[in-house]
Design an enzyme around this catalytic site. Structure first.
Site, PDB file in Angstrom:
ATOM      1  N   HIS A 171     157.992   1.708 146.113  1.00 52.50           N
ATOM      2  CA  HIS A 171     159.029   2.469 146.574  1.00 52.50           C
ATOM      3  C   HIS A 171     158.611   4.171 146.447  1.00 52.50           C
ATOM      4  CE1 HIS A 171     161.933  -0.956 145.804  1.00 52.50           C
ATOM      5  NE2 HIS A 171     161.901  -0.757 147.132  1.00 52.50           N
ATOM      6  N   TYR A 185     157.643   3.959 140.492  1.00 56.63           N
ATOM      7  CA  TYR A 185     157.273   2.756 139.623  1.00 56.63           C
ATOM      8  C   TYR A 185     157.561   1.397 139.754  1.00 56.63           C
ATOM      9  CZ  TYR A 185     158.495   7.542 137.496  1.00 56.63           C
ATOM     10  OH  TYR A 185     158.485   8.994 137.223  1.00 56.63           O
ATOM     11  N   HIS A 186     157.505   1.050 141.070  1.00 59.21           N
ATOM     12  CA  HIS A 186     157.909  -0.287 141.212  1.00 59.21           C
ATOM     13  C   HIS A 186     156.810  -1.017 141.899  1.00 59.21           C
ATOM     14  CE1 HIS A 186     162.435   1.092 141.500  1.00 59.21           C
ATOM     15  NE2 HIS A 186     161.979   0.842 140.257  1.00 59.21           N
ATOM     16  N   PRO A 187     155.519  -0.915 141.511  1.00 62.64           N
ATOM     17  CA  PRO A 187     154.416  -1.727 142.136  1.00 62.64           C
ATOM     18  C   PRO A 187     154.630  -3.388 141.961  1.00 62.64           C
ATOM     19  CG  PRO A 187     153.674  -0.857 139.936  1.00 62.64           C
ATOM     20  CD  PRO A 187     155.039  -0.404 140.099  1.00 62.64           C
TER      21      PRO A 187
END
Length: 531
Positions: free
Chosen positions: A293, A468-470
């Site tokens: 994101h 921080y949503h890999p």
């Protein structure tokens, strides 16, 4: 030196803690959990407000992206946790699960058995909600979930401003309806962070059959033929081997897992050979399909010290510390990112395509714009929930100590640019509503010069960043770019599964921690053979 176990789990993050706790419930199973970081002993981890101090520093890997060619060639700070509990120890504790449609889409993408009706029970099993219950919520799970005890004045004004704009109030983003605005529930219990390390791992640590090794760099998965039989790792310069009689379980996240796979000879053959790595299994999809994101912030300065920023002053911060220590209350119980919304950039979308996070302060995270020193402010960020852009994680070298090259390829797809710009405009409209506007002195970002569509696009490219949503770098499925099957077993190999956010076929439309914990729960069931 070699030690023998049934299960060796690599990575003590959200999913790794779940697996260690669940698999060690069987007293005859010997379980080993290996984590590169240390114990979750830092006091900031356990204070909800501590998130604001941990997006950079010793509890992270210190990663940056490759220059982002659609975001002004910026190298963007890329916080990934290096501590027991992983992301759940340093994140903003926002508890959202995504839309049921996200999981039904996974089935269409080749992940049979992962539709919402199949996985809902794992969400409920994990959840220990202190307020909500019924068909959408669990109350007895290890993951503490609760309401923010005293939402900050600016957060309440944000929720009212959303309603003034026509975004209705929603008391539960994880219920039958995702759209709307409200105050997030957080992964906290008794005003302390409830990470996967606290909720799952800590109660299991007393078990004789569970070994937890911290400060260990895993060098490679050891294969005999096509079967994974253990891992080599290093602690204090000493090389050790943990043998796995049953399975090696990778839970190092969407950055760490593909890196370890490639170091171990599993991945795109030509790329591995270019680093001098012997190929065990040619799998084109390892490190591909990276999705994240891309959050864009807007920032306003307040007339008075009405946000949490007032606690930057020494006497106020001492008072906050006393309040928390003596009464377990006050601003330290805040996760900073208290308010939020799910809404539409594209009005024709079947469900929300934007998510908003309201921060009752400024400069809480590394790399985010702020306000003049000594003043107080508020921040609102938004991101496109289901981005179409795809990136990669690749090796820098064959040395396990070298950080990988991360290229999220943000904003590569024009549709992502369009929806992101809508997010910025809606954010500004929220700040312009009466409930918030009365507190605002001046909006600094974007400045008043940002007026045209081209200006908004330029702003988005300059100020967006990771949320921080890999995910998705070892995706589940059956096509040639998939890495694991719906049982999370690596294609073409035995004795190895991947059980973390890297296996998502596509990014869910929300924060990713709850979904990652769900993957750990379902994986534990499949590994124990009672799925």
């Amino acid at each position: 030196m070699s030690q023998g176990y049934d299960y060796v789990i690599v990575g003590g993050g959200s999913s790794g803690c779940v697996l260690a706790a669940r698999l060690s419930e069987n007293p005859s199973a010997r379980v080993c959990l290996i984590e590169a970081g240390g114990r979750d002993s830092h006091p900031l981890i356990h204070m909800p407000v501590g998130f604001a101090k941990m997006t950079a520093g010793p509890l992270t890997w210190g990663l940056k992206t490759a220059p982002q060619k659609h975001a002004n060639n910026r190298e963007i700070l890329y916080a990934q946790a290096k501590v027991l509990g992983g992301g759940s120890s340093i994140n903003a504790e926002v508890f959202t699960r995504g839309h049921p449609g996200d999981y039904d889409r996974w089935v269409e993408e080749g992940a049979d058995g992962w539709g919402f009706k199949d996985i809902q029970k794992y969400f409920l099993r994990s959840e220990g909600n202190t307020i909500l219950s019924g068909t959408w919520h669990g109350t007895d799970g290890p993951l503490g979930v609760s309401n923010i005890p005293e939402p900050q004045r600016m957060t309440r004004a944000f929720v009212q401003s959303c309603q003034e704009l026509g975004i209705p109030y929603n008391p539960d983003f994880n219920g039958p309806l995702q759209e709307g605005s409200g105050v997030y529930q957080t992964t906290t219990r008794n005003n302390r962070r409830c990470s996967a390390a606290v909720g799952y791992l800590r109660p299991a640590l007393k078990r004789k059959n569970l070994t937890v090794i911290t400060g260990a760099l895993v060098l490679r998965v050891v294969f005999e033929g096509r079967r994974a039989v253990g891992v080599d790792y290093q602690v204090d310069g000493k090389r050790m081997t943990a043998r796995a009689d049953s399975e090696v379980l990778l839970t190092s996240g969407a950055i760490g897992t593909p890196k370890l796979m490639m170091l171990s000879g599993v991945g795109p053959a030509a790329a591995l050979r270019s680093h001098g790595i012997d190929v065990i299994q040619d799998l084109a999809g390892v490190g591909e399909n990276l999705q994240d994101h891309f959050g864009v912030d807007i920032v306003a300065e307040l007339k008075d010290h009405d946000s949490l920023d007032k606690y930057n002053k020494l006497h106020w911060s001492i008072w906050a510390g006393l309040q928390y220590t003596l009464f377990n209350s006050g601003p330290i119980t805040s996760n900073v990112v208290e308010g939020g919304a799910f809404w539409y950039g594209d009005k024709t979308s079947p469900y929300p395509d934007l998510q908003f996070h309201f921060l009752a302060g400024v400069g809480a995270e590394a790399g985010v714009p702020s306000v003049p020193k000594g003043s107080s402010g508020i921040t609102l960020n938004s991101y496109t929930l289901r981005p179409k852009s795809r990136g990669t994680v690749t090796l820098r070298s064959a040395d396990p100590r070298d950080l990988p090259i991360i290229d999220p390829n943000f904003l590569a797809d024009p549709e992502d640019v369009k929806i992101s710009v809508e997010g910025v405009k809606i954010s500004q409209e929220i700040f312009a509503q009466p409930s918030l506007e009365k507190y605002i002195k001046i909006r600094h970002f974007p400045s008043r010069d940002v007026r045209t569509e081209a200006d908004y696009i330029a702003y988005t490219r300059q100020y967006g960043r990771t949320s921080y949503h890999p995910t998705c770098t070892c995706k589940m499925g059956r096509d040639e770019m998939s890495v694991v099957d719906p049982h999370l077993r690596v294609h073409g190999l035995d004795g190895i599964r991947i059980c973390d956010s890297s296996t998502m076929p596509s990014l869910v439309g929300s924060n990713t921690n709850a979904a990652t914990i769900m993957i750990g729960e379902k994986a534990a069931d499949m590994i124990r053979g009672n799925a």
